[in-house]
Design a protein around this motif. Structure first.
Motif, PDB file in Angstrom:
ATOM      1  N   UNK A 181       0.751  -1.050   0.612  1.00 56.59           N
ATOM      2  CA  UNK A 181      -0.199   0.070   0.122  1.00 56.59           C
ATOM      3  C   UNK A 181       0.564   1.338  -0.106  1.00 56.59           C
ATOM      4  N   UNK A 182       0.242   2.479  -0.705  1.00 56.05           N
ATOM      5  CA  UNK A 182       0.930   3.860  -0.288  1.00 56.05           C
ATOM      6  C   UNK A 182      -0.035   3.947   0.589  1.00 56.05           C
ATOM      7  N   UNK A 183       0.115   5.111   1.279  1.00 57.28           N
ATOM      8  CA  UNK A 183      -0.576   5.773   2.268  1.00 57.28           C
ATOM      9  C   UNK A 183       0.105   7.479   2.498  1.00 57.28           C
ATOM     10  N   UNK A 184       0.232   8.473   1.274  1.00 53.61           N
ATOM     11  CA  UNK A 184       0.476   9.733   1.733  1.00 53.61           C
ATOM     12  C   UNK A 184      -0.399  10.819   2.079  1.00 53.61           C
ATOM     13  N   UNK A 185       0.384  11.246   3.480  1.00 51.09           N
ATOM     14  CA  UNK A 185      -0.345  13.331   3.315  1.00 51.09           C
ATOM     15  C   UNK A 185      -1.610  12.033   3.615  1.00 51.09           C
ATOM     16  N   UNK A 186      -1.839  11.138   4.445  1.00 50.86           N
ATOM     17  CA  UNK A 186      -2.756  11.217   5.091  1.00 50.86           C
ATOM     18  C   UNK A 186      -3.231  10.262   7.278  1.00 50.86           C
ATOM     19  N   UNK A 187      -4.571  10.607   6.978  1.00 49.93           N
ATOM     20  CA  UNK A 187      -4.260  10.719   9.441  1.00 49.93           C
ATOM     21  C   UNK A 187      -5.594   9.099   9.075  1.00 49.93           C
ATOM     22  N   UNK A 188      -4.578   8.617   9.440  1.00 48.65           N
ATOM     23  CA  UNK A 188      -5.340   7.360  10.138  1.00 48.65           C
ATOM     24  C   UNK A 188      -6.178   6.302  11.469  1.00 48.65           C
ATOM     25  N   UNK A 189      -7.217   6.781  10.883  1.00 49.32           N
ATOM     26  CA  UNK A 189      -7.956   6.528  12.835  1.00 49.32           C
ATOM     27  C   UNK A 189      -7.136   4.988  13.837  1.00 49.32           C
TER      28      UNK A 189
END
Length: 442
Positions: free
Chosen positions: A350-358
């Motif tokens: 996965x690519x998770x950029x500029x993200x806020x993950x709870x």
């Protein structure tokens, strides 16, 4: 500012005008990095723990070097006529200031605070003090010639030494310390009638002795005093720095399964009970809290990994990333400027950029945040306990609510409310008879 011994301020005068010619580089030699930081900054970090101020001698047209050493003062050596000439360029700033001046070299970046403190202490007992070493292979180092009492009589450069003098094992490391006025008075007496036609800083030793001054040498290990004039020597210094940092990490309570394969940065912070697998690379700006496991072939820079998290294998954490407590980042997962909440999981591809993950969210394999529209970056927010199905594209800016479920294969372009399920994919259509029936196998 009060001096370290209660007198006038002391100064580290750092010679950094070298071009790096033997490195075959357009980058000034002092800016070549060791453990992710320019070598001159390593030296400044040590020197400013011992001396009250630092002045750096740079060459002409070196704005990058001047920026790297800011806010410390710089003076320019317009012509490169040797180390003595370079040190003399500091006279305008320092000669009338009193206190001691230690002349250091930007290409000796691994000199320790302990050695510099011993140099200062030795100078208090003599007119001039210098640093010397006994390398395994003295090679072409200048030789330190002492008298029967152990005091230094002179330093002779290898090119000018006799065969007997070349047999001497005590070698010059180049570092000297003397009162400012005396140092610059001696430098003005230095001549360039030698094999290279240069003004050697080391010639002040014989001049000081001739003037009735006692000169003493402080011995330190070769590992911290080696000069760096080539790519091979730079690699050797890198190896020394890495070995020291690995040892410090393990002494601090971390387990390095294959220490020689782990690459650390000068500012890497590793807590206790951290386990680091083989071939892990730390770029600058990484903090790893207690109880973290970082598995093989992961790459981290500019990030914080909090207690109990698991990273990798084959994970990449880029600048601005925070992995919260007990979160999991799995194989071939990349995070950039992202916060992965407590207990959240992104385990595959996965690519998770500029993200806020709870907290407690689960990110399925193949999920990407589409954070860049070609002009601007946009943020994705994923709520607590949300489930993102495999092969999902989240087109930012977009918010996925708490406990929401996004079906696999979706392309999400609108916000998803809390507790909702989103399906954002084309309807499946089956075409009878259009398969491979009757076609020969290849």
């Amino acid at each position: 500012m009060a001096g370290l011994r209660g007198g006038m301020p002391s100064t580290a005068l750092i010679l950094a005008a070298g071009l790096g010619t033997r490195m075959r580089s357009r980058l000034p030699k002092a800016l070549h990095p060791i453990a992710g930081r320019p070598m001159v900054q390593h030296l400044l970090a040590a020197a400013t723990q011992v001396f009250d101020r630092a002045v750096v001698v740079v060459g002409p047209d070196m704005p990058g070097l001047e920026k790297a050493v800011a806010p410390h003062a710089t003076v320019v050596q317009a012509e490169r006529l040797g180390t003595g000439h370079a040190a003399l360029q500091g006279a305008g700033l320092l000669e009338g200031s009193g206190g001691d001046v230690a002349v250091l070299y930007a290409d000796n970046p691994l000199i320790t605070v302990d050695t510099l403190k011993r140099l200062v202490a030795a100078r208090a007992q003599a007119g001039l003090a210098l640093v010397a070493m006994r390398p395994a292979n003295p090679g072409q180092y200048g030789r330190v010639i002492t008298n029967a009492a152990g005091d230094v009589e002179r330093i002779v450069e290898w090119a000018d030494a006799t065969e007997a003098e070349r047999e001497v094992g005590l070698c010059n490391a180049g570092v000297v310390c003397a009162p400012a006025a005396e140092l610059f008075a001696l430098l003005r007496q230095v001549r360039n009638d030698n094999a290279k036609g240069e003004y050697y800083l080391t010639d002040i030793v014989a001049l000081a002795v001739a003037g009735g001054k006692r000169v003493v040498a402080v011995e330190s290990p070769e590992a911290e005093l080696r000069g760096i004039n080539s790519r091979a020597e730079l690699a050797g210094a890198e190896a020394e720095a890495q070995q020291a940092m690995r040892a410090a990490a393990m002494a601090g309570g971390a387990t390095l399964i294959q220490p020689e394969s782990v690459v650390l940065s000068w500012d890497t912070r590793i807590g206790q009970d951290v386990t680091i697998g083989p071939n892990v690379v730390f770029g600058p700006g990484v903090t790893v809290e207690d109880g973290v496991e970082i598995r093989a072939f992961s790459h981290l820079e500019g990030c914080v990994v909090k207690t109990g998290a698991i990273i990798g294998p084959f994970a990449r954490l880029r600048p601005g990333t925070v992995v919260e407590q007990d979160a999991h980042v799995g194989n071939f997962v990349e995070l950039k400027a992202a916060v992965l909440g407590r207990g959240a999981k992104a385990n595959h591809l996965s690519y998770l950029g500029d993200a806020t993950i709870g907290a407690g969210a689960n990110i399925g394999a193949g999920t990407i945040t589409c954070n860049y529209d070609g002009v601007n970056k946009h943020r994705t927010v994923i709520g607590e306990g949300a489930f993102i199905g495999s092969d999902t594209a989240l087109v930012a800016p977009v918010t996925i609510g708490d406990r929401a479920l996004v079906a696999a294969g979706s392309v999400v372009v609108e916000d998803v409310p809390a507790d909702a399920m989103a399906l954002a994919r084309g309807r499946q259509v089956n075409k009878p008879g259009r398969g491979f029936k009757g076609k020969p196998a290849r």
